[in-house]
Design a protein around this motif. Structure first.
Motif, PDB file in Angstrom:
ATOM      1  N   LEU A 124      -0.038  -2.173  11.266  1.00 23.60           N
ATOM      2  CA  LEU A 124      -0.254  -1.499  12.541  1.00 23.60           C
ATOM      3  C   LEU A 124       1.055  -1.182  13.253  1.00 23.60           C
ATOM      4  CD1 LEU A 124      -2.388  -0.524  14.588  1.00 23.60           C
ATOM      5  CD2 LEU A 124      -2.374  -2.818  15.560  1.00 23.60           C
ATOM      6  N   GLN A 177      -6.282   0.196  14.713  1.00 19.05           N
ATOM      7  CA  GLN A 177      -5.577   0.729  13.557  1.00 19.05           C
ATOM      8  C   GLN A 177      -6.110   2.106  13.178  1.00 19.05           C
ATOM      9  OE1 GLN A 177      -5.513  -1.791  10.132  1.00 19.05           O
ATOM     10  NE2 GLN A 177      -4.346  -0.375   8.896  1.00 19.05           N
ATOM     11  N   VAL A 184      -7.293   0.270   1.307  1.00 17.34           N
ATOM     12  CA  VAL A 184      -6.730  -0.446   2.450  1.00 17.34           C
ATOM     13  C   VAL A 184      -7.765  -1.357   3.117  1.00 17.34           C
ATOM     14  CG1 VAL A 184      -7.249   1.393   4.104  1.00 17.34           C
ATOM     15  CG2 VAL A 184      -5.304  -0.134   4.524  1.00 17.34           C
ATOM     16  N   ASN A 185      -9.028  -1.029   3.008  1.00 11.63           N
ATOM     17  CA  ASN A 185     -10.043  -1.840   3.697  1.00 11.63           C
ATOM     18  C   ASN A 185     -10.540  -3.013   2.859  1.00 11.63           C
ATOM     19  OD1 ASN A 185     -11.343   0.018   1.969  1.00 11.63           O
ATOM     20  ND2 ASN A 185     -13.216  -0.004   3.183  1.00 11.63           N
ATOM     21  N   GLN A 211      -9.572   4.417   1.266  1.00 12.34           N
ATOM     22  CA  GLN A 211     -10.548   3.353   1.475  1.00 12.34           C
ATOM     23  C   GLN A 211     -11.870   3.753   0.848  1.00 12.34           C
ATOM     24  OE1 GLN A 211     -11.498   2.494   5.563  1.00 12.34           O
ATOM     25  NE2 GLN A 211     -12.641   4.370   5.867  1.00 12.34           N
ATOM     26  N   GLN A 230      -3.637  -6.061   8.033  1.00  8.87           N
ATOM     27  CA  GLN A 230      -3.806  -4.836   8.804  1.00  8.87           C
ATOM     28  C   GLN A 230      -2.904  -4.836  10.033  1.00  8.87           C
ATOM     29  OE1 GLN A 230      -5.384  -2.697   7.307  1.00  8.87           O
ATOM     30  NE2 GLN A 230      -6.814  -3.775   5.962  1.00  8.87           N
ATOM     31  N   SER A 231      -2.725  -5.998  10.655  1.00  4.50           N
ATOM     32  CA  SER A 231      -1.871  -6.071  11.844  1.00  4.50           C
ATOM     33  C   SER A 231      -0.408  -5.822  11.483  1.00  4.50           C
ATOM     34  CB  SER A 231      -2.016  -7.435  12.524  1.00  4.50           C
ATOM     35  OG  SER A 231      -1.555  -8.485  11.678  1.00  4.50           O
ATOM     36  N   LEU A 277     -12.052  -1.466   9.216  1.00  2.00           N
ATOM     37  CA  LEU A 277     -10.712  -1.467   9.798  1.00  2.00           C
ATOM     38  C   LEU A 277     -10.822  -1.587  11.315  1.00  2.00           C
ATOM     39  CD1 LEU A 277      -8.910   1.369   7.781  1.00  2.00           C
ATOM     40  CD2 LEU A 277      -8.724  -1.090   7.468  1.00  2.00           C
TER      41      LEU A 277
END
Length: 318
Positions: A118, A160, A106-107, A145, A114-115, A156
Motif C-alpha cells: 500500500l 488498497q 495478489v488477493n 487477481q 497488502q499493507s 483486498l
C-alpha cells in the motif's frame, strides 16, 4: 511525442495475446497516467502474459512476485542485513524497487503483505525501520487477481483498491479468438521468442506523460466528472433502484483518475482535447473497484458494471 510512438508497444502486446483489446487499452492508459492496474479474471486468460509483454516493451527492470498465503512483507520491501566486516546493518532492496512489478494473484496474500504494498503504491516509497527509501521514477504495479469466489482468495482492503487507478476485467475469448490462440501457440512452439529490439525509453515515456497532462480538458467536463463521482454517493437522486443498490460511492481519487485517464484515452486516440465519450470510455474501469454494492443488489444479480452503465445514462452530459 505522438500516439504513433506508442504503437510498437501496443503491437508487441497484441503479438503475444489474442483479442483483449480493451485490456490492452487499459494497460496503456495506466502507463501514460502514472497509475497502477488491477486485473481480474479466471486463471488461464493470459493476464500474466500480457503484463510481461508490456514490461518487455518498456525500458526498465521487471520483476514478478507470486503472492501466496505465507508471503512476508520483507519479501516485498527488502530487509536490513548485518554485515560483520562493517559492523553495521545494510539495506538489501526487495522486488518493489523494480520499475514494473507484476503482483500475480495478489488477493492470495494476507493483510500484512497488502499493507506493505500500500505505501509503495500510494507514495512511491517504502519504510524499513526508521528509514524511508524512494522508489524509481518509473514504478508501476500490475496486479492480477482471481475472482473472490475461488478457494484461497481474500478481499483486498478498500484502501488498497482505491490506490489502483483502474481495474480491468478479462473475459473468456470467443470461439474464433480461441482458434487463433491455438495457432499462435503452435507458432511459438516452433520459434524462439525475442523481445522487441528497441523498447520504449523511459525518457520517451515521461515525454508522453507530459503531453497527456497538457491535453485540454474543458472546465465543463470537470463539472461532468465531479457530477459522475458525486452521483455514486447520492444515487437515489437519479434513480430509486440505484439508491437501493449502492452502499458506498467513489472517493475524490476517482475524480482525479477520471480526468487523468480521459486525457490519456484522448491522446491515444489522436485527439487534441478531451470529449465526454473519452470520460465515459474509462469510467467503468475507474469506478468498478471503488463502489460497494448492497446485499440487496447482489441478491438481485446487479453488478458494479450494471450500476455504472445505468449511472452514465442518467447523469447529464454538458
Amino acid at each position: 511525442m505522438s500516439p504513433a510512438d506508442l504503437k510498437p508497444v501496443r503491437d508487441h502486446i497484441a503479438g503475444r495475446i489474442i483479442g483483449q483489446q480493451k485490456f490492452i487499452d487499459s494497460m496503456l492508459v495506466c502507463l501514460l497516467s502514472d497509475g497502477h492496474l488491477l486485473v481480474e479474471g479466471m486463471p488461464g486468460l493470459a493476464k500474466t502474459t500480457a503484463v510481461k509483454a508490456l514490461a518487455e516493451a518498456v525500458e526498465g527492470d521487471f520483476h514478478r512476485i507470486q503472492f501466496t498465503p505465507d508471503l512476508l512483507p520483507s519479501d516485498l520491501i527488502g530487509t536490513d542485513i548485518y554485515r560483520h566486516e562493517k559492523g553495521e546493518f545494510e539495506f538489501r532492496p526487495g522486488p518493489l524497487f523494480h520499475n514494473v512489478l507484476l503482483a500475480d494473484e495478489v488477493n492470495r496474500a494476507p493483510a500484512k503483505v497488502q499493507s506493505a504494498l500500500l505505501e509503495a503504491m500510494a507514495e512511491h516509497q517504502i519504510t524499513v525501520g526508521q528509514r524511508t527509501y524512494p522508489l524509481p521514477a518509473l514504478f508501476m504495479v500490475l496486479a492480477t487477481q482471481n475472482p473472490v469466489e475461488q478457494e484461497g482468495t481474500y478481499h483486498l482492503p478498500e484502501a488498497q483498491l482505491d490506490r489502483f487507478l483502474m481495474q480491468a476485467v478479462v473475459t473468456y475469448p470467443t470461439r474464433d479468438e480461441e482458434l487463433l490462440i491455438l495457432e499462435l501457440d503452435s507458432r511459438q512452439q516452433k520459434t524462439t521468442f525475442t523481445p522487441p529490439a528497441k523498447p520504449l525509453a523511459q525518457a520517451e515515456l515521461f515525454a508522453m506523460r507530459r503531453a497527456v497532462a497538457n491535453l485540454h480538458l474543458d472546465p465543463r467536463l470537470h463539472s461532468y466528472i465531479v457530477d459522475l463521482v458525486q452521483a455514486t454517493r447520492t444515487p437515489k437522486v437519479y434513480d430509486t433502484d440505484l439508491g437501493r443498490w449502492c452502499r458506498f460511492g467513489a472517493s475524490p481519487r476517482a475524480s482525479i483518475a477520471l480526468a487523468r485517464c480521459a486525457r490519456a484515452r484522448a491522446w491515444i486516440d489522436g485527439d487534441e482535447f478531451v470529449a465526454p465519450h473519452h470520460i465515459q470510455a474509462v469510467a467503468p474501469e475507474i469506478l468498478r473497484h471503488r463502489l460497494l454494492l448492497t446485499f440487496e443488489a447482489e441478491a438481485e444479480g446487479v453488478t458494479t458494471d450494471t450500476f455504472i452503465n445505468r449511472l452514465l445514462n442518467l447523469v447529464a452530459v454538458p
